[in-house]
Enzyme design. Structure first.
Site, PDB file in Angstrom:
ATOM      1  N   ALA A 282      55.840  76.403 129.230  1.00 37.34           N
ATOM      2  CA  ALA A 282      57.103  75.864 128.705  1.00 37.34           C
ATOM      3  C   ALA A 282      57.825  76.966 127.938  1.00 37.34           C
ATOM      4  O   ALA A 282      57.197  77.916 127.467  1.00 37.34           O
ATOM      5  CB  ALA A 282      56.793  74.694 127.781  1.00 37.34           C
TER       6      ALA A 282
ATOM      7  N   GLU B 112      49.626  73.676 134.049  1.00 33.73           N
ATOM      8  CA  GLU B 112      49.753  72.216 134.209  1.00 33.73           C
ATOM      9  C   GLU B 112      50.531  71.885 135.483  1.00 33.73           C
ATOM     10  O   GLU B 112      50.216  70.927 136.182  1.00 33.73           O
ATOM     11  CB  GLU B 112      50.449  71.613 132.981  1.00 33.73           C
ATOM     12  CG  GLU B 112      49.578  71.724 131.731  1.00 33.73           C
ATOM     13  CD  GLU B 112      50.273  71.175 130.504  1.00 33.73           C
ATOM     14  OE1 GLU B 112      51.195  71.839 130.003  1.00 33.73           O
ATOM     15  OE2 GLU B 112      49.904  70.077 130.057  1.00 33.73           O
TER      16      GLU B 112
HETATM   17  C1  LIG Z   1      60.941  64.496 118.562  1.00 31.95           C
HETATM   18  C2  LIG Z   1      60.075  65.585 119.083  1.00 31.95           C
HETATM   19  C3  LIG Z   1      59.909  65.509 120.548  1.00 31.95           C
HETATM   20  C4  LIG Z   1      58.591  66.023 120.919  1.00 31.95           C
HETATM   21  C5  LIG Z   1      58.471  65.990 122.366  1.00 31.95           C
HETATM   22  C6  LIG Z   1      57.117  66.355 122.768  1.00 31.95           C
HETATM   23  C7  LIG Z   1      56.993  66.394 124.253  1.00 31.95           C
HETATM   24  C8  LIG Z   1      57.305  67.747 124.768  1.00 31.95           C
HETATM   25  C9  LIG Z   1      56.561  67.956 126.017  1.00 31.95           C
HETATM   26  C10 LIG Z   1      56.510  69.377 126.264  1.00 31.95           C
HETATM   27  C11 LIG Z   1      55.254  69.648 126.964  1.00 31.95           C
HETATM   28  C12 LIG Z   1      55.041  71.097 126.982  1.00 31.95           C
HETATM   29  C13 LIG Z   1      53.676  71.372 127.480  1.00 31.95           C
HETATM   30  C14 LIG Z   1      53.549  72.831 127.699  1.00 31.95           C
HETATM   31  C15 LIG Z   1      53.487  73.644 126.685  1.00 31.95           C
HETATM   32  C16 LIG Z   1      53.464  75.088 126.932  1.00 31.95           C
HETATM   33  O1  LIG Z   1      53.453  75.578 128.019  1.00 31.95           O
HETATM   34  S1  LIG Z   1      53.473  76.057 125.568  1.00 31.95           S
HETATM   35  C17 LIG Z   1      53.510  77.683 126.199  1.00 31.95           C
HETATM   36  C18 LIG Z   1      52.183  78.084 126.702  1.00 31.95           C
HETATM   37  N1  LIG Z   1      52.220  79.447 127.136  1.00 31.95           N
HETATM   38  C19 LIG Z   1      51.838  80.430 126.368  1.00 31.95           C
HETATM   39  O2  LIG Z   1      51.396  80.247 125.272  1.00 31.95           O
HETATM   40  C20 LIG Z   1      51.985  81.815 126.948  1.00 31.95           C
HETATM   41  C21 LIG Z   1      52.686  82.686 125.982  1.00 31.95           C
HETATM   42  N2  LIG Z   1      52.928  83.993 126.518  1.00 31.95           N
HETATM   43  C22 LIG Z   1      51.968  84.908 126.614  1.00 31.95           C
HETATM   44  O3  LIG Z   1      50.823  84.716 126.298  1.00 31.95           O
HETATM   45  C23 LIG Z   1      52.405  86.251 127.098  1.00 31.95           C
HETATM   46  O4  LIG Z   1      53.762  86.382 126.848  1.00 31.95           O
HETATM   47  C24 LIG Z   1      52.137  86.474 128.598  1.00 31.95           C
HETATM   48  C25 LIG Z   1      52.720  85.356 129.410  1.00 31.95           C
HETATM   49  C26 LIG Z   1      50.629  86.568 128.843  1.00 31.95           C
HETATM   50  C27 LIG Z   1      52.793  87.810 129.034  1.00 31.95           C
HETATM   51  O5  LIG Z   1      52.332  88.849 128.196  1.00 31.95           O
HETATM   52  P1  LIG Z   1      53.074  90.271 128.197  1.00 31.95           P
HETATM   53  O6  LIG Z   1      53.279  90.716 129.573  1.00 31.95           O
HETATM   54  O7  LIG Z   1      52.304  91.125 127.257  1.00 31.95           O
HETATM   55  O8  LIG Z   1      54.521  90.003 127.630  1.00 31.95           O
HETATM   56  P2  LIG Z   1      54.993  89.546 126.183  1.00 31.95           P
HETATM   57  O9  LIG Z   1      55.470  90.733 125.456  1.00 31.95           O
HETATM   58  O10 LIG Z   1      53.968  88.713 125.536  1.00 31.95           O
HETATM   59  O11 LIG Z   1      56.205  88.584 126.560  1.00 31.95           O
HETATM   60  C28 LIG Z   1      57.386  89.104 127.173  1.00 31.95           C
HETATM   61  C29 LIG Z   1      58.564  88.341 126.623  1.00 31.95           C
HETATM   62  O12 LIG Z   1      58.480  86.986 127.080  1.00 31.95           O
HETATM   63  C30 LIG Z   1      58.546  86.096 125.984  1.00 31.95           C
HETATM   64  N3  LIG Z   1      57.707  84.935 126.316  1.00 31.95           N
HETATM   65  C31 LIG Z   1      56.433  84.949 126.715  1.00 31.95           C
HETATM   66  N4  LIG Z   1      56.016  83.709 126.974  1.00 31.95           N
HETATM   67  C32 LIG Z   1      57.041  82.894 126.738  1.00 31.95           C
HETATM   68  C33 LIG Z   1      57.224  81.491 126.823  1.00 31.95           C
HETATM   69  N5  LIG Z   1      56.276  80.667 127.241  1.00 31.95           N
HETATM   70  N6  LIG Z   1      58.430  81.001 126.460  1.00 31.95           N
HETATM   71  C34 LIG Z   1      59.442  81.795 126.057  1.00 31.95           C
HETATM   72  N7  LIG Z   1      59.326  83.145 125.961  1.00 31.95           N
HETATM   73  C35 LIG Z   1      58.133  83.676 126.295  1.00 31.95           C
HETATM   74  C36 LIG Z   1      58.008  86.893 124.822  1.00 31.95           C
HETATM   75  O13 LIG Z   1      58.474  86.357 123.621  1.00 31.95           O
HETATM   76  C37 LIG Z   1      58.569  88.270 125.111  1.00 31.95           C
HETATM   77  O14 LIG Z   1      59.912  88.243 124.703  1.00 31.95           O
HETATM   78  P3  LIG Z   1      60.544  89.493 123.998  1.00 31.95           P
HETATM   79  O15 LIG Z   1      59.706  89.811 122.810  1.00 31.95           O
HETATM   80  O16 LIG Z   1      61.928  89.056 123.637  1.00 31.95           O
HETATM   81  O17 LIG Z   1      60.500  90.605 125.008  1.00 31.95           O
END
Ligand SMILES: CCCCCCCCCCCCC/C=C/C(=O)SCCNC(=O)CCNC(=O)[C@H](O)C(C)(C)COP(=O)(O)OP(=O)(O)OC[C@H]1O[C@@H](n2cnc3c(N)ncnc32)[C@H](O)[C@@H]1OP(=O)(O)O
Length: 712
Positions: A61, A106
């Site tokens: 997400a 997921e």
């Molecule tokens: C009233 C309230 C309402 C509530 C409602 C609730 C219901 C909501 C339902 C929603 C259900 C959601 C369920 C799902 C949840 C999720 O998926 S949470 C996210 C899970 N994923 C992660 O945790 C992965 C995170 N990312 C990483 O671990 C790493 O980035 C990577 C993918 C392994 C890549 O690593 P690397 O190549 O080293 O790059 P990075 O430098 O880490 O990242 C590059 C840039 O990308 C940005 N980024 C990474 N992941 C995300 C992401 N998931 N979303 C947005 N942005 C992401 C990261 O910040 C970097 O950005 P910059 O620093 O700007 O370059």
């Protein structure tokens, strides 16, 4: 954004397109649902492949949307999309390259088959964002893998390599070639076959014996490791739901738990840490250098001088990052021992050579000096390195507090001198403080930051001052802990309060682990204790301020901590780890208080937290004021990745904002009034100015800092 195309006449390939990680933003969710509907309604389409555009399958997400409920609610919901994928009457194959994480995995779990590249990794890391896999992952994964394996993945959030995922049954097939092509061929072979059994929502969870006992134990285990974080416990509850409830009921439970977590302060803090970690790469220095305006010269060879514990760890970290390393130790017996230890850690030689001669550093692009903390010794080494090393080589010191600028002046290349403050064990700990002095060139900082990234470190650029950022802020924290002992607290009480807050170890256990003699040596060098202090000086005052000699007295008793089997706690033998209360210490403290006319009073956990943490935070504001750290986010990264500050509390500066700056100010004022001889409790002017400007959110603090900037 999702690309939709038909290949091989019957396969719809849906490609998620949202660089760099193909996160499931509102636009992607919209595109994905439209594509799934298009595939469902097109009679020519007989199977579907879902892939990520340009490499990675999907990073989950879009975390940037989480802070804003209206973003979260715009576009179709993941749960709804994944239901449509699973319900499709045509086989759907996930083609996983790079990574499938969180919502990405997921999505793959909602597909009927999962094809992976052999170098891909998968995982449900939501727990580290203070969440659970809230788009069906907590319900589908246990149905696929069984409760044990699924619970492990969900509660730890660990990334699983493709090979292990295949063994677990999470991936159906692996390929070394083009994953999408292989998935397309497979999808065609599955066309027309029954899908009911492939839908995880239709399957029961594989049975588990003694289910209640299993989950009770899992909960106890998770609580023990969570350090106060709510998400791991919610993960256990959700998986229990998968094991005991029908799918739809389990989904309802998952939703309820997710709503609670998503709106919590802990999730907000964990998310902040996610961006803080990455933001540190966009460094600036007090001299105005920036990450985006200087190019780093690559470093491929390094020399490490001094092979004590730190030097060995640094050698391992550099070798693992692919550098060719020469490890130098002038004491032969130490060199042999170090060679064996490093080889063991590297599981073999790993590009490291050894020498007893400093000349061996001559050809290195970078030298890291890691001898013990003695300025005179370090100065001598830097003098020698300045003439031994090739022009252009960077000279770094691994000091934890000494003056970088003074070392730079011993060389003919001050612009190439910097501090690389590793944390023990250096090959394990994520934090690296990259310390620049006023004369360190931007290219030197850039090269060190790039190297830090190669070593997998969270590297934070900081300015030069005693203790840099981390240890400078630690000093008032430790000091308050000592004062609390004088006033009536016990090490157990102080440690319990800090551990309950979420630190892995309280301050006194930590001090026993790292050795009380280290601080003693520093205090002697600073002239606070030792032979330089005359007998007529009051024991509890130094330079006009309150001083606690407790640490010095402990060292005089030979109580250095774990290494001597006695410190603030008692250990079964020298080197043992299990801390036990020591009756000796109790009497020692009682006698000490009596000797100094101190009346022990009842101290509660709240006072412990406020005195220790507010003093640390106050110093953090001073660090910002001085320009030694570029931002509160950088300070928080240092504390979370180097000092065990709990991620679900975001770091000290984030915590201050969450508690409320006015409340922190009020607390400091109260304690300073009670202890006017403790200047660390005197609120600093930046904190006052922030409160006076209405306590702006943390990302706006820099506007208040500006104009007051930097003494460096
Ligand atoms: C009233 C309230 C309402 C509530 C409602 C609730 C219901 C909501 C339902 C929603 C259900 C959601 C369920 C799902 C949840 C999720 O998926 S949470 C996210 C899970 N994923 C992660 O945790 C992965 C995170 N990312 C990483 O671990 C790493 O980035 C990577 C993918 C392994 C890549 O690593 P690397 O190549 O080293 O790059 P990075 O430098 O880490 O990242 C590059 C840039 O990308 C940005 N980024 C990474 N992941 C995300 C992401 N998931 N979303 C947005 N942005 C992401 C990261 O910040 C970097 O950005 P910059 O620093 O700007 O370059």
């Amino acid at each position: 954004m999702a690309q939709y195309r038909i290949v091989s006449g019957s396969v719809a390939v849906i490609s998620i397109q949202n660089p760099p990680v193909n996160a499931l933003s509102a636009a992607v969710r919209e595109g994905l649902l439209l594509s799934v509907r298009a595939a469902a309604s097109d009679p020519l389409v007989r199977s579907v492949v879902i892939s990520g555009h340009n490499g990675p399958f999907c990073g989950g997400a879009d975390i940037k949307e989480f802070g804003n409920v209206s973003h979260l609610e715009s576009g179709p919901h993941l749960v709804e999309i994944f239901e449509s994928v699973e319900a499709l009457a045509k086989p759907v194959v996930a083609a996983i390259e790079g990574f499938a994480l969180g919502g990405g995995l997921e999505l793959a779990l909602a597909c009927h088959y999962r094809f992976g590249h052999s170098e891909a990794r998968v995982g449900l890391p939501e727990v580290s964002l203070g969440l659970l896999p809230g788009a069906g992952g907590s319900q589908r994964l246990p149905r696929l893998l069984g409760v044990r394996a699924a619970l492990d993945m969900i509660v730890t959030g660990r990334h699983v390599a493709a090979g292990e995922a295949l063994k677990l049954g999470l991936l159906d097939r692996l390929t070394d070639g083009n994953t999408v092509d292989a998935a397309v061929r497979f999808a065609q072979s599955a066309e027309g076959k029954p899908l009911d059994d492939r839908r995880l929502g239709n399957r029961p969870c594989p049975p588990l014996e003694n289910i209640d006992a299993f989950f009770e134990e899992a909960l106890i285990h998770a609580r023990g490791r969570a350090r106060g974080a709510a998400a791991p416990l919610a993960c256990v509850q959700a998986v229990r739901g998968a094991a005991t409830l029908p799918f739809l009921k389990g989904m309802e439970l998952e939703k309820r738990l997710m709503e609670t977590l998503m709106t919590s302060g802990q999730a907000q803090a964990s998310r902040y840490c996610f961006f803080t970690e990455r933001g540190a790469a966009r460094w600036t220095t007090p001299t105005g250098a920036r990450w985006d305006t200087c190019r780093a010269r690559p470093i491929s060879t390094a020399a490490v001088i001094g092979l004590g514990t730190m030097g060995r760890g640094i050698t391992v970290a550099l070798a693992r990052a692919g550098l060719s390393v020469v490890a130098v130790e002038t004491q032969e017996h130490q060199l042999d021992e170090a060679q064996r230890a490093v080889s063991r850690m590297l599981k073999g030689g790993g590009g490291v050579s050894y020498s007893a001669d400093l000349q061996a550093a001559a050809g290195a692009d970078l030298v890291v000096e890691a001898v013990f903390e003695d300025m005179a010794v370090k100065e001598e080494i830097f003098k020698q390195l300045s003439s031994v090393c090739k022009p252009g080589a960077l000279l770094a010191t691994n000091t934890s507090s000494l003056d970088i600028d003074r070392l730079a002046s011993c060389t003919l290349r001050p612009e190439q001198v910097l501090g690389l403050h590793f944390f023990a064990p250096a090959h394990v700990m994520r934090l690296l403080e990259v310390v620049s002095g006023p004369r360190t060139s931007p290219q030197t900082v850039a090269a060190a930051m790039q190297l830090g990234r190669r070593m997998g470190k969270v590297s934070v650029a900081v300015g030069n001052c005693p203790g840099f950022v981390g240890n400078r802020m630690l000093k008032p924290y430790l000091e308050q802990a000592y004062f609390l002992l004088e006033e009536g607290a016990s090490p157990e009480l102080v440690d319990a309060a800090l551990e309950e807050f979420g630190f892995p170890m309280g301050v006194f256990k930590m001090s026993d682990l790292s050795g009380l003699d280290i601080g003693w040596r520093v205090r002697k060098e600073e002239g606070l204790t030792g032979p330089g202090v005359t007998a007529d000086q009051p024991m509890r005052t130094r330079r006009g301020r309150r001083y606690s000699p407790l640490g010095d007295l402990m060292c005089e008793e030979g109580r250095y901590g774990q290494k001597t089997g006695r410190g603030w706690y008692l250990y079964d033998r020298p080197g043992a780890r299990v801390a036990r209360s020591d009756p000796w210490l109790r009497s020692f403290l009682e006698e000490y208080r009596e000797r100094h006319g101190l009346l022990a009073r009842r101290i509660d956990q709240q006072e412990v937290l406020e005195r220790c943490l507010y003093a640390l935070i106050n110093e953090g504001f001073r660090v910002l004021e001085d320009g030694v750290a570029a931002s509160p986010q950088n300070i928080d990264a240092i504390y979370v990745f180097g000092y065990g500050w709990p991620k679900h509390r975001g770091g000290p500066m984030f915590y201050a904002a969450q508690v409320g700056l006015a409340r922190v100010l009020e607390g400091l004022e109260k304690y300073h009034k009670a202890h006017p001889d403790s200047p660390h409790l005197q609120p600093c002017s930046l904190l006052r100015r922030l409160v006076a400007s209405g306590s702006p959110p943390i990302h706006k603090w820099s506007e208040v800092v500006k104009g007051h900037r930097s003494q460096l």
